[in-house]
Design a protein around this motif. Structure first.
Motif, PDB file in Angstrom:
ATOM      1  N   ASP A  41       0.819  -1.211   0.000  1.00  0.00           N
ATOM      2  CA  ASP A  41       0.000   0.000   0.000  1.00  0.00           C
ATOM      3  C   ASP A  41       0.855   1.263   0.000  1.00  0.00           C
ATOM      4  N   GLY A  42       2.157   1.109  -0.104  1.00  0.00           N
ATOM      5  CA  GLY A  42       3.036   2.264  -0.171  1.00  0.00           C
ATOM      6  C   GLY A  42       3.269   2.933   1.160  1.00  0.00           C
ATOM      7  N   SER A  43       2.868   2.283   2.250  1.00  0.00           N
ATOM      8  CA  SER A  43       2.934   2.941   3.552  1.00  0.00           C
ATOM      9  C   SER A  43       4.340   2.957   4.128  1.00  0.00           C
ATOM     10  N   ILE A  44       5.060   1.865   4.022  1.00  0.00           N
ATOM     11  CA  ILE A  44       6.392   1.791   4.644  1.00  0.00           C
ATOM     12  C   ILE A  44       7.409   1.370   3.597  1.00  0.00           C
ATOM     13  N   MET A  45       8.560   2.046   3.619  1.00  0.00           N
ATOM     14  CA  MET A  45       9.631   1.609   2.721  1.00  0.00           C
ATOM     15  C   MET A  45      10.430   0.543   3.456  1.00  0.00           C
ATOM     16  N   VAL A  46      10.599  -0.608   2.825  1.00  0.00           N
ATOM     17  CA  VAL A  46      11.286  -1.708   3.509  1.00  0.00           C
ATOM     18  C   VAL A  46      12.720  -1.895   3.046  1.00  0.00           C
ATOM     19  N   TYR A  47      13.069  -1.312   1.887  1.00  0.00           N
ATOM     20  CA  TYR A  47      14.413  -1.558   1.374  1.00  0.00           C
ATOM     21  C   TYR A  47      14.837  -0.451   0.433  1.00  0.00           C
ATOM     22  N   TRP A  48      16.123  -0.099   0.515  1.00  0.00           N
ATOM     23  CA  TRP A  48      16.709   0.892  -0.404  1.00  0.00           C
ATOM     24  C   TRP A  48      18.007   0.321  -0.956  1.00  0.00           C
ATOM     25  N   HIS A  49      18.152   0.400  -2.261  1.00  0.00           N
ATOM     26  CA  HIS A  49      19.408  -0.020  -2.874  1.00  0.00           C
ATOM     27  C   HIS A  49      19.909   1.111  -3.737  1.00  0.00           C
ATOM     28  N   ALA A  50      21.140   1.553  -3.460  1.00  0.00           N
ATOM     29  CA  ALA A  50      21.706   2.653  -4.244  1.00  0.00           C
ATOM     30  C   ALA A  50      22.389   2.111  -5.479  1.00  0.00           C
ATOM     31  N   LEU A  51      22.204   2.794  -6.611  1.00  0.00           N
ATOM     32  CA  LEU A  51      22.877   2.377  -7.843  1.00  0.00           C
ATOM     33  C   LEU A  51      24.316   2.860  -7.806  1.00  0.00           C
ATOM     34  N   ASP A  52      25.194   2.155  -8.528  1.00  0.00           N
ATOM     35  CA  ASP A  52      26.582   2.602  -8.644  1.00  0.00           C
ATOM     36  C   ASP A  52      26.611   3.779  -9.597  1.00  0.00           C
ATOM     37  N   GLY A 112      22.859  -2.417 -18.275  1.00  0.00           N
ATOM     38  CA  GLY A 112      22.525  -3.713 -18.853  1.00  0.00           C
ATOM     39  C   GLY A 112      22.504  -4.826 -17.830  1.00  0.00           C
ATOM     40  N   SER A 113      22.967  -4.563 -16.613  1.00  0.00           N
ATOM     41  CA  SER A 113      22.932  -5.655 -15.623  1.00  0.00           C
ATOM     42  C   SER A 113      21.549  -5.784 -15.020  1.00  0.00           C
ATOM     43  N   VAL A 114      21.236  -7.024 -14.632  1.00  0.00           N
ATOM     44  CA  VAL A 114      19.967  -7.310 -13.965  1.00  0.00           C
ATOM     45  C   VAL A 114      20.307  -7.681 -12.527  1.00  0.00           C
ATOM     46  N   LEU A 115      19.780  -6.926 -11.575  1.00  0.00           N
ATOM     47  CA  LEU A 115      20.029  -7.197 -10.158  1.00  0.00           C
ATOM     48  C   LEU A 115      18.960  -8.143  -9.646  1.00  0.00           C
ATOM     49  N   VAL A 116      19.390  -9.197  -8.974  1.00  0.00           N
ATOM     50  CA  VAL A 116      18.442 -10.165  -8.428  1.00  0.00           C
ATOM     51  C   VAL A 116      18.447 -10.033  -6.910  1.00  0.00           C
ATOM     52  N   PHE A 117      17.310  -9.708  -6.328  1.00  0.00           N
ATOM     53  CA  PHE A 117      17.191  -9.557  -4.877  1.00  0.00           C
ATOM     54  C   PHE A 117      16.438 -10.746  -4.321  1.00  0.00           C
ATOM     55  N   LYS A 118      16.949 -11.310  -3.221  1.00  0.00           N
ATOM     56  CA  LYS A 118      16.253 -12.410  -2.564  1.00  0.00           C
ATOM     57  C   LYS A 118      15.332 -11.810  -1.510  1.00  0.00           C
ATOM     58  N   ILE A 119      14.061 -12.187  -1.542  1.00  0.00           N
ATOM     59  CA  ILE A 119      13.057 -11.559  -0.672  1.00  0.00           C
ATOM     60  C   ILE A 119      12.598 -12.557   0.386  1.00  0.00           C
ATOM     61  N   PRO A 120      12.702 -12.198   1.660  1.00  0.00           N
ATOM     62  CA  PRO A 120      12.187 -13.097   2.706  1.00  0.00           C
ATOM     63  C   PRO A 120      10.661 -13.022   2.763  1.00  0.00           C
ATOM     64  N   ASP A 121      10.038 -13.998   3.445  1.00  0.00           N
ATOM     65  CA  ASP A 121       8.570 -14.008   3.520  1.00  0.00           C
ATOM     66  C   ASP A 121       7.998 -12.784   4.188  1.00  0.00           C
ATOM     67  N   LYS A 122       8.724 -12.275   5.167  1.00  0.00           N
ATOM     68  CA  LYS A 122       8.303 -10.996   5.748  1.00  0.00           C
ATOM     69  C   LYS A 122       9.533 -10.291   6.301  1.00  0.00           C
ATOM     70  N   ALA A 182      12.341  -6.896   6.520  1.00  0.00           N
ATOM     71  CA  ALA A 182      13.126  -6.048   5.624  1.00  0.00           C
ATOM     72  C   ALA A 182      14.473  -6.649   5.284  1.00  0.00           C
ATOM     73  N   ASN A 183      14.680  -7.921   5.530  1.00  0.00           N
ATOM     74  CA  ASN A 183      15.987  -8.531   5.315  1.00  0.00           C
ATOM     75  C   ASN A 183      16.167  -8.946   3.854  1.00  0.00           C
ATOM     76  N   ILE A 184      16.120  -7.954   2.989  1.00  0.00           N
ATOM     77  CA  ILE A 184      16.249  -8.223   1.551  1.00  0.00           C
ATOM     78  C   ILE A 184      17.719  -8.099   1.193  1.00  0.00           C
ATOM     79  N   ILE A 185      18.229  -9.035   0.425  1.00  0.00           N
ATOM     80  CA  ILE A 185      19.639  -8.969   0.037  1.00  0.00           C
ATOM     81  C   ILE A 185      19.799  -9.095  -1.477  1.00  0.00           C
TER      82      ILE A 185
END
Lengths: 280, 338
Positions: free
Chosen positions: B101-112, B144-154, B156-159
């Motif tokens: 719902d856009g309420s909380i940001m759970v993850y931020w990844h900065a581009l190089d 051109g790179s594709v970043l693959v993030f592993k998402i936990p079931d719940k 913010a521990n996204i890597i």
């Protein structure tokens, strides 16, 4: 009330005509491109209709605040390329861009790459074949109008203008690419009538011989009278000097000069020539 | 065939970006969420099922996990995973992931971002979820790179689990297999500015299955359904390919201008295409099991006068309703089947 409406826009135009920067008024962006002020007033009246009974200045300011998107008012309105709400016309007809096919064909293939089925669908428009690709060289036909001067084409003046419209219309016409041969012929005519400075020509072109006199004898007489210091290749017609010696030419010159008006601008010279040629 | 419904007004207009509309139907709450990108803001609208109530929210682009930014947002899309739904925003600075719902940001990844600015723009674009052998979200970048993030079931521990380097041009779109059947091997397709398509199998290590070469035109939008890659190109053509062999099933001269958006309704095989020529077209894909041929037929065309379509999405898996956004248009236009 109408006056304050016009004053509002005049003030905006005078500052913004110098640059063409986006103008932000409260939450809106309006870009004004330079237009003759008369036309600008009429365009604004058409696009901002005034509801009855409300002060025009207030209405104008309210409407300025209402539009949340970019509403550039430009010369494209006259060309019907832009609607009065600011949106550009996207025609569903005309040539498709280079590299695009006219929509309507579906081709289906099997695993070997052989076409097994072809079908067509109505494309809902009236598209035509693409134009050829424009040249990417330093010099070459570009095909598209993108990047060309949008003010160079003469436009029929739709809004009713008093008095001075005629001169501005013919001024605009002059910019259309002239036929070089016609230009040369007009130059010659102007030179003959004494309007342009006498220039030494580089010699008569092969295959083109001008005989201004009704007989060859008269031409020879004029040749004898020509000052000898000029070399034989140059044709130097000094109509004013020869006027006394050649009565016929003087008579013709006199007929031209009746309608002549003295003016300095090159634009009106062209006008006079054309008007005279029409009158003949 | 389709009837135009009342449009949804949005706070700002739509930018001329590929695939500039994302739709999330929430059946149990009788709500539909829409997102439209405009400059550095994402306008989110939730519409009630009866079409009478709307609530609006705006999400801003970020620089870091807190600071608001003026950097442009390039794409916003919901990623539906079995356990959760995340809203992913990609911008010129990085990747933001929110609760649905856009309420909380759970993850931020900065581009190089290189120290010295180069000629090439830096941004992220192309968002898709992969759900076989783990839960992943794939995001493409301008390198051109594709970043693959592993998402936990719940939580913010996204890597960042992997970076796939097979494209040399900016990624335009990434799609995931939409059919519910498990029989299809290909999970993800990525497309880039040159028109090259890469087909992947998801997992702990993503595997490249096939590369479908470009034919000279940029691919702006791509979808994957029942092992069929559906690609929309700048030439206005739609092509259907077999995901594993790369064989061309069909070529459709679909639009007179650049295609900006494609969407597939997985339950019916309906395909939606929107282009700069102001037309939205509905197609029907069918697969005959015996001959393994794929057929596509045109069903319907809608003209949104003088509007360059930049987003088009079905509002339900059957394809009985769809929504459309246009460049500089401050509304979401909706159509339902009659």
């Amino acid at each position: 009330m109408e006056h304050s409406n016009i004053e509002f826009y005049e003030k905006q135009l005078s500052t913004r005509n110098k640059t063409r920067e986006r103008f932000c008024d409260s939450s809106t962006f309006i870009r004004f491109l330079p237009l003759p002020l008369e036309q600008q007033r009429r365009t604004e009246r058409e696009t901002f209709p005034q509801p009855a009974g409300r002060p025009a200045s207030l209405v104008v300011k309210e409407r300025v605040c209402w539009y949340p998107v970019c509403k550039p008012v430009s010369i494209f309105l006259k060309d019907k390329v832009q609607n009065s709400n600011g949106r550009f016309v996207l025609p569903t007809s005309g040539p498709v861009p280079y590299g695009t096919q006219i929509p309507g064909l579906i081709r289906m293939f099997n695993y070997n790459g052989d076409e097994v089925k072809k079908s067509e669908f109505p494309n809902g428009g009236n598209y035509t074949s693409p134009l050829q690709e424009g040249s990417f060289d330093l010099y070459g036909g570009r095909v598209l109008k993108l990047g060309t001067n949008m003010y160079s084409v003469s436009r029929p003046v739709e809004t009713h203008m008093s008095g001075t419209s005629k001169s501005s219309a013919s001024h605009a016409k002059e910019n259309a690419a002239p036929n070089p041969l016609a230009k040369e012929e007009l130059n010659l005519l102007a030179r003959l009538m004494g309007h342009l400075e006498v220039k030494k020509t580089t010699g008569s072109e092969s295959g083109f011989r001008v005989n201004l006199f009704s007989t060859d004898e008269e031409e020879e007489e004029a040749a004898i009278l020509r000052p000898s210091e000029f070399s034989y290749q140059f044709i130097n017609i000094q109509a004013t000097q020869d006027q006394q010696s050649n009565e016929e030419l003087a008579r013709i010159m006199g007929e031209f000069k009746e309608e002549d008006t003295v003016s300095q601008s090159p634009c009106s010279k062209g006008d006079d020539l054309l008007a005279m040629m029409d009158g003949l | 065939m389709y009837r135009r419904e009342k449009s949804i007004q949005i706070k700002s207009s739509a930018s001329a970006l590929y695939n500039n509309l994302s739709v999330l139907p929430i059946a149990e709450k009788c709500l539909t969420y829409f997102t439209v990108v405009h400059c550095n803001v994402v306008n989110m609208v939730s519409a009630s099922g009866d079409g009478l109530n709307f609530s609006h929210r705006q999400l801003q682009s970020k620089e870091g996990s807190i600071a608001a930014s003026s950097s442009l947002i390039i794409q916003a899309s919901w990623c539906v995973l079995p356990s959760r739904v995340l809203l992913v925003l990609t911008s010129q600075k990085g990747i933001q992931m929110y609760e649905s719902d856009g309420s909380i940001m759970v993850y931020w990844h900065a581009l190089d971002i290189p120290e010295t600015p180069s000629d090439e723009a830096v941004f992220a674009r192309g968002i898709a979820a992969a759900t076989t052998l783990g839960h992943y979200i794939c995001v493409g970048t301008s390198s051109g790179s594709v970043l693959v993030f592993k998402i936990p079931d719940k939580g913010a521990n996204i890597i960042l689990s992997e970076v796939l380097e097979e494209h040399w041009d900016p990624i335009t779109d990434i799609a995931t297999e939409t059919s519910s059947s498990k029989e299809y091997i290909a999970d993800i397709v990525s497309a880039d500015d040159s028109g090259l398509l890469c087909i992947w199998k998801a997992g702990k290590d993503f595997k490249l299955l096939k590369k479908i070469p470009a034919y000279g035109c940029s691919c702006s939008s791509v979808k994957l359904w029942c092992g069929i890659v559906i690609a929309g190109y700048g030439s206005g053509q739609i092509r259907l390919y077999d995901a594993l062999s790369g064989v061309v099933h069909a070529e459709v001269n679909a639009h007179a201008r650049w295609i900006y958006a494609l969407d597939i309704a997985p339950d019916s095989g309906k395909l939606l295409s929107g282009a700069e020529d102001s037309l939205v077209r509905i197609w029907k894909l069918s697969k005959s099991p015996e001959s393994h041929t794929v057929e596509i037929e045109h069903q319907h065309t809608e003209c949104v006068t003088d509007v360059q379509i930049c987003g088009a999405k079905f509002c339900d898996p059957e394809g009985s309703a769809f929504a459309v956004t246009g460049y500089d248009l401050s509304e979401i236009i909706r159509y339902t089947v009659v």
